[in-house]
Scaffold this motif. Structure first.
Motif, mmCIF file in Angstrom:
data_model
loop_
_atom_site.group_PDB
_atom_site.id
_atom_site.type_symbol
_atom_site.label_atom_id
_atom_site.label_comp_id
_atom_site.label_asym_id
_atom_site.label_seq_id
_atom_site.Cartn_x
_atom_site.Cartn_y
_atom_site.Cartn_z
ATOM 1 N N ASP A 31 0.829 -1.210 0.000
ATOM 2 C CA ASP A 31 0.000 0.000 0.000
ATOM 3 C C ASP A 31 0.864 1.261 0.000
ATOM 4 O OD1 ASP A 31 -2.363 -1.426 -0.027
ATOM 5 O OD2 ASP A 31 -2.578 -1.405 2.159
ATOM 6 N N ALA A 32 1.947 1.255 0.784
ATOM 7 C CA ALA A 32 2.844 2.416 0.841
ATOM 8 C C ALA A 32 3.510 2.641 -0.512
ATOM 9 C CB ALA A 32 3.893 2.226 1.928
ATOM 10 N N VAL A 33 3.913 1.557 -1.153
ATOM 11 C CA VAL A 33 4.565 1.666 -2.467
ATOM 12 C C VAL A 33 3.591 2.224 -3.494
ATOM 13 C CG1 VAL A 33 5.562 0.330 -4.367
ATOM 14 C CG2 VAL A 33 6.229 -0.161 -2.009
ATOM 15 N N GLU A 34 2.380 1.712 -3.521
ATOM 16 C CA GLU A 34 1.407 2.154 -4.520
ATOM 17 C C GLU A 34 0.948 3.588 -4.303
ATOM 18 O OE1 GLU A 34 -1.674 -0.792 -4.727
ATOM 19 O OE2 GLU A 34 -0.306 -2.300 -5.497
ATOM 20 N N SER A 35 0.910 4.055 -3.058
ATOM 21 C CA SER A 35 0.458 5.420 -2.800
ATOM 22 C C SER A 35 1.598 6.445 -2.880
ATOM 23 C CB SER A 35 -0.223 5.509 -1.435
ATOM 24 O OG SER A 35 0.712 5.246 -0.409
ATOM 25 N N GLY B 177 3.709 7.076 -5.323
ATOM 26 C CA GLY B 177 3.784 7.772 -6.607
ATOM 27 C C GLY B 177 5.140 7.626 -7.269
ATOM 28 N N GLY B 178 5.331 8.374 -8.327
ATOM 29 C CA GLY B 178 6.538 8.308 -9.136
ATOM 30 C C GLY B 178 6.132 8.282 -10.598
ATOM 31 N N GLU B 179 6.994 8.814 -11.452
ATOM 32 C CA GLU B 179 6.689 8.851 -12.881
ATOM 33 C C GLU B 179 7.954 8.674 -13.696
ATOM 34 O OE1 GLU B 179 3.788 11.741 -14.414
ATOM 35 O OE2 GLU B 179 3.804 12.581 -12.384
ATOM 36 N N LEU B 180 7.793 8.226 -14.924
ATOM 37 C CA LEU B 180 8.886 8.142 -15.894
ATOM 38 C C LEU B 180 8.612 9.120 -17.026
ATOM 39 C CD1 LEU B 180 9.443 4.286 -16.263
ATOM 40 C CD2 LEU B 180 10.910 5.925 -15.104
ATOM 41 N N PHE B 181 9.656 9.846 -17.425
ATOM 42 C CA PHE B 181 9.555 10.776 -18.537
ATOM 43 C C PHE B 181 10.684 10.477 -19.511
ATOM 44 C CE2 PHE B 181 7.839 12.974 -14.841
ATOM 45 C CZ PHE B 181 6.641 13.461 -15.321
ATOM 46 N N THR B 182 10.399 10.612 -20.798
ATOM 47 C CA THR B 182 11.461 10.503 -21.799
ATOM 48 C C THR B 182 11.971 11.903 -22.109
ATOM 49 O OG1 THR B 182 9.852 10.585 -23.598
ATOM 50 C CG2 THR B 182 10.542 8.396 -22.834
ATOM 51 N N ILE C 5 17.430 5.833 -25.445
ATOM 52 C CA ILE C 5 16.253 6.525 -24.943
ATOM 53 C C ILE C 5 16.625 7.095 -23.582
ATOM 54 C CG2 ILE C 5 13.845 6.327 -24.229
ATOM 55 C CD1 ILE C 5 13.565 3.968 -26.153
ATOM 56 N N ASP C 6 16.727 8.410 -23.513
ATOM 57 C CA ASP C 6 17.027 9.078 -22.251
ATOM 58 C C ASP C 6 15.741 9.121 -21.426
ATOM 59 O OD1 ASP C 6 19.724 9.723 -22.988
ATOM 60 O OD2 ASP C 6 18.869 11.230 -24.326
ATOM 61 N N THR C 7 15.821 8.630 -20.195
ATOM 62 C CA THR C 7 14.641 8.537 -19.347
ATOM 63 C C THR C 7 14.902 9.196 -18.005
ATOM 64 O OG1 THR C 7 14.129 6.425 -20.396
ATOM 65 C CG2 THR C 7 12.959 6.926 -18.382
ATOM 66 N N ILE C 8 13.924 9.923 -17.528
ATOM 67 C CA ILE C 8 14.005 10.568 -16.224
ATOM 68 C C ILE C 8 12.991 9.895 -15.312
ATOM 69 C CG2 ILE C 8 13.677 12.726 -14.960
ATOM 70 C CD1 ILE C 8 14.247 14.133 -17.721
ATOM 71 N N ALA C 9 13.465 9.387 -14.180
ATOM 72 C CA ALA C 9 12.593 8.777 -13.183
ATOM 73 C C ALA C 9 12.412 9.780 -12.046
ATOM 74 C CB ALA C 9 13.195 7.482 -12.651
ATOM 75 N N VAL C 10 11.170 10.162 -11.805
ATOM 76 C CA VAL C 10 10.857 11.056 -10.700
ATOM 77 C C VAL C 10 10.266 10.187 -9.602
ATOM 78 C CG1 VAL C 10 9.504 13.046 -9.950
ATOM 79 C CG2 VAL C 10 10.455 12.975 -12.269
ATOM 80 N N ALA C 11 10.973 10.148 -8.472
ATOM 81 C CA ALA C 11 10.582 9.265 -7.378
ATOM 82 C C ALA C 11 10.331 10.080 -6.114
ATOM 83 C CB ALA C 11 11.684 8.240 -7.129
ATOM 84 N N PRO C 12 9.510 9.542 -5.211
ATOM 85 C CA PRO C 12 9.282 10.249 -3.953
ATOM 86 C C PRO C 12 10.554 10.275 -3.109
ATOM 87 C CG PRO C 12 8.214 8.101 -3.919
ATOM 88 C CD PRO C 12 8.751 8.310 -5.303
ATOM 89 N N ASN C 13 10.619 11.217 -2.174
ATOM 90 C CA ASN C 13 11.832 11.381 -1.381
ATOM 91 C C ASN C 13 12.118 10.228 -0.425
ATOM 92 O OD1 ASN C 13 9.918 11.892 0.561
ATOM 93 N ND2 ASN C 13 10.601 13.958 1.013
#
Length: 96
Positions: free
Chosen positions: A4-8, A10-15, A30-38
């Protein structure tokens, strides 16, 4: 963390780069940016057992650094459609 903690969290991938601009060619990276929680740490990305290439012992120049098999970097590296994967752990912002 529990599921539940993992799913809530968040985080996103951007090219980015040529892929994002639509000007890439077959076989291009493919350059990818991973935006992850702190709550995510470098260990989550690279694993706690990372051995930088310049610290590999022995004469084998082609030796691959050992990684935590559950780290994001190792899971990406093992994916059958991924080639030439170069994570850069020592960057100010971790690069995968």
């Amino acid at each position: 963390l529990n599921r539940d903690a993992v799913e809530s969290a968040g985080g996103e991938l951007f090219t980015s780069g040529s892929y994002r601009l639509g000007v890439h060619e077959p076989g291009a990276d493919i350059d990818t940016i991973a935006v992850a929680p702190n709550i995510c740490t470098r260990d989550d990305f690279f694993g706690s057992g990372y051995i930088p290439p310049n610290q590999i012992q022995g004469d084998d120049e082609d030796a691959t650094p050992q990684r935590d098999p559950d780290s994001l970097a190792e899971r990406i590296r093992r994916h059958p459609k991924v080639t030439n994967f170069v994570p850069v752990e020592n960057a100010a912002v971790p690069i995968l």
